[in-house]
Enzyme design. Structure first.
Site, PDB file in Angstrom:
ATOM      1  N   MET A 114       0.826  -1.189   0.030  1.00  0.00           N
ATOM      2  CA  MET A 114       0.026   0.051  -0.054  1.00  0.00           C
ATOM      3  C   MET A 114       1.097   1.216   0.021  1.00  0.00           C
ATOM      4  O   MET A 114       1.994   1.238  -0.129  1.00  0.00           O
ATOM      5  CB  MET A 114      -0.914  -0.120   1.171  1.00  0.00           C
ATOM      6  CG  MET A 114      -2.096  -1.112   1.340  1.00  0.00           C
ATOM      7  SD  MET A 114      -2.923  -1.237   2.633  1.00  0.00           S
ATOM      8  CE  MET A 114      -3.851   0.081   2.383  1.00  0.00           C
ATOM      9  N   HIS A 115      -0.004   2.444  -0.189  1.00  0.00           N
ATOM     10  CA  HIS A 115       0.479   3.684   0.006  1.00  0.00           C
ATOM     11  C   HIS A 115       1.723   4.237  -0.929  1.00  0.00           C
ATOM     12  O   HIS A 115       2.002   5.372  -1.166  1.00  0.00           O
ATOM     13  CB  HIS A 115       1.433   3.812   1.382  1.00  0.00           C
ATOM     14  CG  HIS A 115       0.591   3.341   2.451  1.00  0.00           C
ATOM     15  ND1 HIS A 115      -0.873   3.689   2.718  1.00  0.00           N
ATOM     16  CD2 HIS A 115       0.923   2.242   3.417  1.00  0.00           C
ATOM     17  CE1 HIS A 115      -1.149   2.950   3.797  1.00  0.00           C
ATOM     18  NE2 HIS A 115      -0.247   2.126   3.994  1.00  0.00           N
ATOM     19  N   ASP A 124      -2.366  -5.176   0.644  1.00  0.00           N
ATOM     20  CA  ASP A 124      -2.001  -6.523   0.974  1.00  0.00           C
ATOM     21  C   ASP A 124      -2.538  -6.851   2.099  1.00  0.00           C
ATOM     22  O   ASP A 124      -3.007  -8.221   2.223  1.00  0.00           O
ATOM     23  CB  ASP A 124      -0.241  -6.332   0.717  1.00  0.00           C
ATOM     24  CG  ASP A 124       0.012  -5.194   1.625  1.00  0.00           C
ATOM     25  OD1 ASP A 124      -0.730  -4.352   2.204  1.00  0.00           O
ATOM     26  OD2 ASP A 124       1.190  -4.867   1.740  1.00  0.00           O
TER      27      ASP A 124
END
Length: 478
Positions: A77-78, A233
């Site tokens: 992520m991110h 995830d």
């Protein structure tokens, strides 16, 4: 047949499942992370495409391969993938564990409505502060940015030709109204972004597009392969482990450490530094406490001692020992829950001339468990209830570490039966849901439990006292 793709930080894993959800075959391909400056963490998105091609080549001879009809991607992520108007990558992806934008994160976090709408603290690793950093330090790249995609969404673009992302992944950007499950105009304005720079949103279990004809032909698939929205995830891991309802949760002893639980609604509490995100299925949310370095701490100790983590811990055996004399603070990359500090750093205390590498390894394992106890305490402060948990991740292969963790958390830990139960399986399940429209409750089920590890009652008080000492030493640093 269905294909789940787990786009990890260090490698990509592709898992084929049959119509009943049983794993059939898997393949992996690795790639590298670049750290051009301290605190920076970047990756070339082109490496993900190359890794996917390599994994597909490995799977090609698997019986049933040509019958794959659904694909979904779970991604770390991110990350920020910046694209120009022709969908060309403008710079390396800035990853989740990059802390360069700490000042920008603090600025956004102090902006009115940001916490209320996003449901979260703005952590330096989130996507929005990364773009503010790019605006200030790479203004030409910022000016040419037509789209910003998360890593999983970039693979979705490669697969479908569409800019599409799911809710669970997008919840970690600080641009999404996590309660309303839509891009937020006030959050976008605060981050100097526009809605047209965002991908389209779908639920993780819904169709996000169709596999591009040229890829379908190259891989030997049919014409109408559905690509699902996919997931971040941890949401995908929750789908793979059946963590869907309140009271269900898992602890992940992976590169980073996670304590995650499903919630029955949107219950944000940003001040705790707990992450409150959309789940990968509609009208569900989850919360998690996150520590940035878990098994990575033991990997680090292995690198500086020239010994493998397995070698460092081999002498511990299976019998849990009382807390050691050495204390380790597991903040090699800063910390999220509960401290929200990019500058917090790790260290050993209590070293002596008699301290051995094995003593240090034991201290690392204990320190990671104390950090995860911090995460559990933060989750409980939001009203989440956990009476037991699954334990997953690479560290769960160590019987000693699992027994230690169960005792420090004072929580029974369930070890899943050998097999698939993580993010790749969760992605394959989402692909199946996007194709069949089945009830998620019938597909996103929990794994069989191999055994349950219970806390060591004789050592519980000793570890409680050691945890209190750990907390005091952290407090002295902050």
């Amino acid at each position: 047949m269905y294909l789940g793709i787990d786009l990890g930080t260090s490698g990509l894993r592709a898992l084929m499942t049959d119509a009943a959800g049983r794993p059939v075959a898997s393949a992996e391909a690795q790639y590298c992370v670049q750290t051009p400056h301290p605190g920076w963490s970047e990756q070339d998105p082109g490496d993900w495409i190359t890794a996917l091609d390599r994994a597909m080549d490995q799977l090609r001879d698997t019986p049933g391969y040509g019958q794959i009809c659904g694909i979904a991607v779970a991604g770390h992520m991110h990350g920020a993938v910046l694209l120009d108007g022709a969908d060309q990558v403008l710079r390396p992806c800035i990853l989740w564990n990059d802390t360069r934008s700490a000042a920008e994160a603090a600025e956004l976090d102090a902006t009115a409505q940001v916490r209320d709408l996003s449901g979260n603290i703005v952590f330096p690793g989130f996507t929005a502060p990364k773009l503010l950093w790019v605006q200030r330090h790479e203004p030409e790249i910022f000016a040419n940015t037509a789209k910003v995609l998360l890593p999983a969404a970039y693979l979705n673009l490669h697969l479908t030709g569409r800019h599409v992302a799911d809710m669970s992944d997008s919840a970690g950007t600080s641009w999404l109204d996590v309660g309303a499950r839509d891009w937020s105009e006030p959050l976008l304005r605060a981050g100097r972004m526009r809605r047209d720079q965002m991908p389209d949103l779908v639920e993780g279990c819904e169709p996000g597009g169709t596999l591009r004809p040229e890829l379908a032909a190259r891989w030997g698939f049919g014409k109408d392969v559905t690509v699902a929205g996919g997931a971040g995830d941890n949401a995908a891991a929750a789908c793979g482990t059946g963590v869907m309802a309140p009271g269900q949760g898992f602890v992940s002893l992976g590169t980073s450490g996670v304590v995650l639980t499903a919630r029955d609604g949107f219950h944000p509490d940003p001040a705790t530094a707990v992450h409150t995100f959309c789940h990968a299925i509609p009208e569900r949310w989850y919360q998690m406490g996150v520590m940035l370095s878990a098994t990575d701490c033991l990997n680090w100790l292995g690198r500086i001692t020239g010994r493998s983590p397995a070698d460092l811990t081999a002498g511990l055996g299976d019998q849990l020992r009382p807390p050691g004399e050495v204390t380790f603070l597991p903040y090699l990359s800063g910390e999220r829950t509960p401290h929200n500090s990019a500058s917090l750093r790790g260290g050993f205390q209590g070293l002596s001339v008699a301290t051995t590498p094995e003593d240090m390894a034991r201290a690392v394992m204990e320190g990671v468990c104390y950090g995860l106890r911090d995460c559990l305490a933060a989750l409980r402060s939001t009203g989440a209830e956990l009476d037991s948990c699954l334990v997953i991740g690479g560290g769960s292969r160590s019987p000693y570490w699992v027994k230690l963790l169960a005792t420090v958390l004072d929580l029974p830990l369930h070890l899943p039966q050998g097999g698939e139960f993580g993010a790749a399986l969760g992605a394959a399940r989402l692909a199946r849901l996007a194709v069949t429209g089945e009830d998620p409750a019938e597909v996103l089920t929990a794994p069989q439990i191999a055994r349950t590890v219970t806390p060591d009652a004789a050592l519980r008080d000793g570890f409680d006292a050691a945890y209190a000492t750990f907390r005091q030493r952290v407090s002295d640093m902050i």
